[in-house]
Design an enzyme around this catalytic site. Structure first.
Site, PDB file in Angstrom:
ATOM      1  NE  ARG A  46       4.533  -2.502  -3.404  1.00  0.00           N
ATOM      2  CZ  ARG A  46       5.351  -1.971  -2.495  1.00  0.00           C
ATOM      3  NH1 ARG A  46       6.090  -0.905  -2.807  1.00  0.00           N
ATOM      4  NH2 ARG A  46       5.446  -2.488  -1.296  1.00  0.00           N
ATOM      5  CE  LYS A  83      10.504   1.015  -4.814  1.00  0.00           C
ATOM      6  NZ  LYS A  83      10.318  -0.023  -5.840  1.00  0.00           N
TER       7      LYS A  83
HETATM    8  C1  8Y4 Z   1      10.516   4.493   1.037  1.00  0.00           C
HETATM    9  C2  8Y4 Z   1       9.659   3.479   1.346  1.00  0.00           C
HETATM   10  C3  8Y4 Z   1      11.470   4.293   0.082  1.00  0.00           C
HETATM   11  C4  8Y4 Z   1       9.748   2.275   0.714  1.00  0.00           C
HETATM   12  C5  8Y4 Z   1      11.574   3.073  -0.545  1.00  0.00           C
HETATM   13  C6  8Y4 Z   1      10.701   2.062  -0.241  1.00  0.00           C
HETATM   14  C7  8Y4 Z   1       8.206  -2.839  -5.160  1.00  0.00           C
HETATM   15  C8  8Y4 Z   1       7.523  -3.932  -4.632  1.00  0.00           C
HETATM   16  C9  8Y4 Z   1       8.623  -2.912  -3.058  1.00  0.00           C
HETATM   17  C10 8Y4 Z   1       8.097  -2.584  -6.566  1.00  0.00           C
HETATM   18  C11 8Y4 Z   1       6.651  -4.499  -6.683  1.00  0.00           C
HETATM   19  C12 8Y4 Z   1       9.888   0.066  -1.361  1.00  0.00           C
HETATM   20  C13 8Y4 Z   1       7.307  -4.963  -2.370  1.00  0.00           C
HETATM   21  C14 8Y4 Z   1      10.410  -1.250  -1.763  1.00  0.00           C
HETATM   22  N1  8Y4 Z   1       8.874  -2.204  -4.160  1.00  0.00           N
HETATM   23  N2  8Y4 Z   1       6.749  -4.761  -5.368  1.00  0.00           N
HETATM   24  N3  8Y4 Z   1       7.806  -3.969  -3.308  1.00  0.00           N
HETATM   25  N4  8Y4 Z   1       7.317  -3.451  -7.273  1.00  0.00           N
HETATM   26  N5  8Y4 Z   1       5.920  -5.297  -7.453  1.00  0.00           N
HETATM   27  N6  8Y4 Z   1      10.862   0.851  -0.859  1.00  0.00           N
HETATM   28  O1  8Y4 Z   1       8.674  -1.658  -7.141  1.00  0.00           O
HETATM   29  O2  8Y4 Z   1       8.721   0.356  -1.431  1.00  0.00           O
HETATM   30  S1  8Y4 Z   1       9.263  -2.596  -1.490  1.00  0.00           S
END
Ligand code: 8Y4
Length: 282
Positions: A261, A227
């Site tokens: 996750r 992130k």
């Molecule tokens: C690179 C790739 C940088 C992806 C950022 C991201 C969470 C979640 C997401 C979380 C739960 C993400 C669906 C965001 N984050 N579900 N989902 N908790 N429960 N961004 O922190 O991965 S998506």
């Protein structure tokens, strides 16, 4: 006491479980998407990724068809279902792992449960129309995540008086709402929503407070993988954020997180195993 019943599979949440991220979106921002140019599912790609994550020790796969990163294209509920349901069918036919459905869409929750989904993961904590009832009717575990604002606006000026207190209070309220609709407390997982309407300092305060979140009595899920907090803290591009991500995984395991996750399952499982081998002092 810490067994999570995910349809036909039980997960032991006294040990941190690793949830692998499986996106069925066209954008390849972080991990190549599993959709072809004509929007059809690249079945070999998704099965390959799933099998690799399972072999590396993931016990849950989080299947999502809506990109929630800032400024992502919104997807219609119908299109989200067209992405996720065929992928779910494919995974159910070829694997035995718990499939979590990353959605805020009530209809998708219902249909996914019929096809054998093992849990629901909602970044909007079941706040969308019909989602609370739909989730309750599935009988599945639900992860309630905190977000301030919406994906479009959440990073504009996140503001809290005391971030950890407010986020925990919000999640406890949502958990109570769930139980009023018949969702058993044993099926509720809470998630502070790292990066969803939080500054770097607020994200760090939330991570530092994981133990306080656990003390509320629900299993805690933490998602930090790649992130932007690592971009801000370390000046690293998305592809260079593994070490930072693993540091937060180690800390989260030490503070009792039930589920992490992640994109990088193999490295994460190694970290989880080492921390758990050392043991967590009382
Ligand atoms: C690179 C790739 C940088 C992806 C950022 C991201 C969470 C979640 C997401 C979380 C739960 C993400 C669906 C965001 N984050 N579900 N989902 N908790 N429960 N961004 O922190 O991965 S998506």
């Amino acid at each position: 006491m810490t067994i999570l019943k995910c349809a036909n599979i039980n997960l032991d949440l006294s040990k941190t479980q690793v949830m692998g991220i499986l996106n069925v979106t066209p954008d390849s921002f972080s991990d190549g998407g599993c959709l072809l140019k004509d929007q059809r599912l690249a079945t070999d790609v998704i099965l390959d990724k799933a099998r690799k994550m399972i072999a590396n020790g993931a016990t849950i796969l989080d299947l999502g068809g809506e990109s929630t990163r800032p400024n992502a294209q919104p997807v219609s509920e119908a299109e989200e279902m067209d992405r996720v349901l065929p992928a779910l069918e494919l995974l159910k036919a070829h694997t035995d792992i718990v499939i979590s459905i990353d959605t805020s869409n009530a209809k998708l929750m219902t249909e996914a449960a019929k096809l054998g989904a093992g849990m629901l993961n909602d970044v909007r904590a079941l706040e969308r129309e019909g989602a609370l009832q739909a989730a309750a009717d599935t009988g599945l575990p639900v992860c309630l995540m905190h977000m301030q604002g919406s994906p479009k606006t959440m990073q504009q000026d996140p503001s809290y008086d005391q971030v950890a207190v407010q986020v925990l209070r919000y999640l406890q309220n949502r958990a109570e709402q769930c139980q009023q609709l018949g969702i058993d407390a044993a099926r509720i997982i809470l998630d502070p929503g790292i990066g969803f309407g939080k500054s770097l300092a607020q994200n760090l305060q939330l991570l530092a407070a994981i133990k306080k979140f656990s003390a509320a009595g629900y299993p805690i899920l933490i998602g930090t993988s790649r992130k932007s907090m690592f971009g801000q803290l370390l000046q690293r591009e998305v592809s260079e954020r593994l070490a930072g991500s693993l540091a937060t995984v180690a800390y989260a395991v030490m503070q009792g997180a039930a589920i992490v996750r992640v994109h990088d399952v193999q490295a994460t499982v190694d970290v989880v195993k080492v921390i758990q081998a050392i043991g967590i002092p009382a």
